[in-house]
Motif scaffolding. Sequence first.
Motif, PDB file in Angstrom:
ATOM      1  N   GLY A   5       0.795  -1.218   0.000  1.00 11.30           N
ATOM      2  CA  GLY A   5       0.000   0.000   0.000  1.00 11.30           C
ATOM      3  C   GLY A   5       0.825   1.265   0.000  1.00 11.30           C
ATOM      4  N   VAL A  47       2.851   1.702  -6.505  1.00 13.78           N
ATOM      5  CA  VAL A  47       2.277   1.279  -5.229  1.00 13.78           C
ATOM      6  C   VAL A  47       2.832  -0.110  -4.941  1.00 13.78           C
ATOM      7  N   ILE A  60      -5.518   2.272  -8.098  1.00 10.95           N
ATOM      8  CA  ILE A  60      -4.079   2.529  -8.124  1.00 10.95           C
ATOM      9  C   ILE A  60      -3.796   3.785  -8.934  1.00 10.95           C
ATOM     10  N   ILE A  90       0.867   5.568   3.739  1.00 18.21           N
ATOM     11  CA  ILE A  90      -0.073   4.760   2.963  1.00 18.21           C
ATOM     12  C   ILE A  90      -1.284   5.637   2.670  1.00 18.21           C
ATOM     13  N   LEU A 128       3.540   4.016  -1.231  1.00 20.45           N
ATOM     14  CA  LEU A 128       4.003   4.503  -2.521  1.00 20.45           C
ATOM     15  C   LEU A 128       5.521   4.408  -2.566  1.00 20.45           C
TER      16      LEU A 128
END
Length: 86
Positions: free
Chosen positions: A7, A23, A76, A59, A9
Amino acid sequence: MERFEPGMLAWSRAGHDLGTLYVILSVSEDSVMLVDGRLRTLARPKKKKKKHIQVIRRIPEELAGMPEANLRDEDIRRVIRRFSNV
């Protein structure tokens, strides 16, 4: 030691995808599976070594607590687009 969680980045720091925002889909001992919802979809994640990414320790709220089974490529893309415009 950096912490890697699904989750989060992450920016690619090496390879032909240098500077691409992903992600983290899953984490193994020395690598992670990354998705961007466009070229690297949930069906075709990219495997990358942990040392080749820079993690953003936050997250996004859209992904926090969402089961992987309910995750879609559109989610996403939305998260990446929102973060890139900040």
